[in-house]
Motif scaffolding. Structure first.
Motif, PDB file in Angstrom:
ATOM      1  N   UNK A  56     -18.899 -20.461  19.219  1.00  0.00           N
ATOM      2  CA  UNK A  56     -19.027 -21.678  20.020  1.00  0.00           C
ATOM      3  C   UNK A  56     -19.051 -21.387  21.506  1.00  0.00           C
ATOM      4  N   UNK A  57     -18.801 -22.394  22.339  1.00  0.00           N
ATOM      5  CA  UNK A  57     -18.829 -22.227  23.793  1.00  0.00           C
ATOM      6  C   UNK A  57     -17.616 -21.452  24.281  1.00  0.00           C
ATOM      7  N   UNK A  58     -17.757 -20.835  25.454  1.00  0.00           N
ATOM      8  CA  UNK A  58     -16.654 -20.083  26.035  1.00  0.00           C
ATOM      9  C   UNK A  58     -16.573 -20.355  27.538  1.00  0.00           C
ATOM     10  N   UNK A  59     -15.334 -20.374  28.045  1.00  0.00           N
ATOM     11  CA  UNK A  59     -15.093 -20.314  29.486  1.00  0.00           C
ATOM     12  C   UNK A  59     -14.229 -19.094  29.731  1.00  0.00           C
ATOM     13  N   UNK A  75      -9.168 -25.896  20.213  1.00  0.00           N
ATOM     14  CA  UNK A  75      -9.196 -24.799  21.181  1.00  0.00           C
ATOM     15  C   UNK A  75      -8.592 -23.526  20.642  1.00  0.00           C
ATOM     16  N   UNK A  76      -8.923 -22.442  21.341  1.00  0.00           N
ATOM     17  CA  UNK A  76      -8.273 -21.147  21.140  1.00  0.00           C
ATOM     18  C   UNK A  76      -8.271 -20.437  22.486  1.00  0.00           C
ATOM     19  N   UNK A 101      -7.460  -5.594  35.589  1.00  0.00           N
ATOM     20  CA  UNK A 101      -8.079  -6.929  35.602  1.00  0.00           C
ATOM     21  C   UNK A 101      -7.584  -7.733  34.413  1.00  0.00           C
ATOM     22  N   UNK A 102      -7.376  -9.029  34.636  1.00  0.00           N
ATOM     23  CA  UNK A 102      -6.977  -9.919  33.543  1.00  0.00           C
ATOM     24  C   UNK A 102      -7.877 -11.154  33.548  1.00  0.00           C
ATOM     25  N   UNK A 103      -8.330 -11.515  32.369  1.00  0.00           N
ATOM     26  CA  UNK A 103      -9.122 -12.721  32.188  1.00  0.00           C
ATOM     27  C   UNK A 103      -8.488 -13.554  31.088  1.00  0.00           C
ATOM     28  N   UNK A 104      -8.769 -14.846  31.088  1.00  0.00           N
ATOM     29  CA  UNK A 104      -8.441 -15.721  29.971  1.00  0.00           C
ATOM     30  C   UNK A 104      -9.739 -16.309  29.443  1.00  0.00           C
ATOM     31  N   UNK A 105      -9.828 -16.362  28.120  1.00  0.00           N
ATOM     32  CA  UNK A 105     -11.020 -16.903  27.466  1.00  0.00           C
ATOM     33  C   UNK A 105     -10.650 -18.150  26.681  1.00  0.00           C
ATOM     34  N   UNK A 106     -11.309 -19.238  26.980  1.00  0.00           N
ATOM     35  CA  UNK A 106     -11.132 -20.489  26.239  1.00  0.00           C
ATOM     36  C   UNK A 106     -12.337 -20.696  25.337  1.00  0.00           C
ATOM     37  N   UNK A 107     -12.061 -21.024  24.087  1.00  0.00           N
ATOM     38  CA  UNK A 107     -13.118 -21.325  23.132  1.00  0.00           C
ATOM     39  C   UNK A 107     -12.663 -22.499  22.266  1.00  0.00           C
TER      40      UNK A 107
END
Length: 402
Positions: free
Chosen positions: A347-350, A328-329, A392-398
């Motif tokens: 790769x994939x992202x959420x 993960x990252x 605005x704040x987001x978190x990205x998982x990859x």
């Protein structure tokens, strides 16, 4: 790029407000809500929202893993999404625990399979053959125990308590203030006979009360011992917790927990990313099974301060929490109001919105994503452009970038 419908997990240590508030639901919730899961864990996979209904993310990965996960990810992990993203909300302490390395997990899983330990057995240690490193990033002030404190500092803490029955254990570490001394003391404490433990713990708790009243140097550590002693009376994990670093993370700060790191989350809300595994070796602060020999095989007694991560600004408005974990990252996105932030990955992202509202554009498709909502971005999709009209704040998982 598609919106996700995610499962909320209810555990006794969870919060009745944090996740409900994030999702815009009635507060307080009718029962404690501990974790919001985003990913493809078989126990509670996210569901992708489509015009013709919802589909399990697990099914999408199985049907076309390369389009969903990308070539690099599938070559290493097959059709399995290697990470799980969570919002974790703790109102009470979690168990004191550690996770195995990939090699330890593979060996342990194979052994339990050969010996016929049922996968759902309460004494089963390994549910799968995978490692389970973790990273937790604070959304609120977040309290945790993690990693063994430098032995000299632990000796100073134990001596400051002036509990007579604690003295022999203190001097055990003082005589060998290194990793081997920590191992010896830790092993001794968590294997104390219950009668010995029942005599020692009240002395330690009384000494902690006095330390707090006198505003001693280790006030926070002593308050933690008192809280744990009240929640888990007679539990050896209360003594083991005294050997660990006591951390208070501010929003945006994170810690990485590699294999073998002994830790317990105490209180607060955070975004957690971890390898997609269920392997946990518990040490205490729980009524669940504790396998001391296996725990000792897994624990890393490296000692000293835990590194607190604030993220490296890898592009304007994007901070990435670098770790050696290949699964993960995690990145934190704070797009400039009225500007554009472009995010891409092999790769994939959420993407999860935790503050404000984001507009996402991807290959001609546009989505407005509110606070508490998350989005699945397959590897085959082009880059996502994020815009916002308010802070605005987001978190990205990859998957990991190695």
């Amino acid at each position: 790029m598609e919106l996700l419908h995610n499962a909320v997990r209810a555990y006794a240590w969870g919060s009745r407000t944090a996740i409900a508030e994030l999702l815009g639901r009635e507060v307080p919730a009718p029962h404690p809500e501990a974790e919001l899961w985003m990913g493809a864990h078989p126990g509670d996979p996210s569901r992708v929202r489509r015009s013709d209904g919802e589909r399990s993310l697990l099914d999408l990965l199985a049907e076309d893993p390369e389009a969903q996960l990308g070539q690099r990810c599938t070559e290493r992990w097959g059709s399995r999404l290697p990470f799980l993203l969570k919002v974790l909300a703790a109102d009470e302490p979690l168990s004191l625990q550690a996770h195995p390395s990939a090699e330890q997990a593979a060996l342990g899983f194979a052994l339990e399979e050969r010996t016929g330990v049922p996968i759902e057995s309460s004494v089963r240690n390994y549910k799968d053959p995978s490692a389970k490193p973790e990273l937790i990033c604070a959304l609120t002030e977040f309290h945790a125990l993690a990693g063994f404190r430098a032995p000299e500092r632990t000796v100073a803490l134990l001596r400051s308590l002036e509990a007579p029955d604690l003295a022999p254990y203190t001097e055990l570490l003082a005589a060998q203030p290194d990793q081997n001394g920590l191992r010896a003391l830790f092993t001794t404490l968590i294997t104390l006979p219950q009668p010995t433990l029942d005599a020692l713990l009240p002395q330690v708790l009384d000494a902690c009360v006095l330390h707090v009243k006198e505003r001693g140097e280790f006030d926070l550590e002593c308050r933690t011992v008192l809280e744990l002693g009240e929640a888990y009376p007679g539990d050896a994990g209360v003594l083991a917790a005294m050997l660990l670093n006591r951390l208070v993370l501010q929003p945006g700060e994170a810690i990485h927990l590699p294999a073998g790191n002994l830790h317990a989350y105490l209180h607060g809300t955070g975004v957690e990313i971890l390898a997609n595994s269920d392997n946990v070796l518990r040490c205490g602060l729980t009524p669940k099974h504790v396998d001391v020999p296996e725990l000792m095989r897994v624990l890393d007694f490296t000692c000293g301060d835990m590194a607190v991560l604030t993220g490296d600004e890898t592009q304007p408005g994007v901070w990435t929490y670098r770790t050696p974990s290949p699964e993960f990252e995690l990145s934190r996105l704070e797009p400039a109001v009225g500007g554009e932030t472009r995010v891409d990955h092999h790769g994939p992202q959420i993407l999860l919105v935790t503050q404000g509202e984001a507009r996402l554009s991807c290959g001609g498709q546009e989505l407005t994503v509110a606070r508490g909502q998350s989005v699945w971005v397959p590897a085959a999709d082009p880059a996502v452009v994020v815009t916002a009209d308010e802070p605005t704040r987001l978190f990205r998982a990859t998957s990991g970038s190695d």
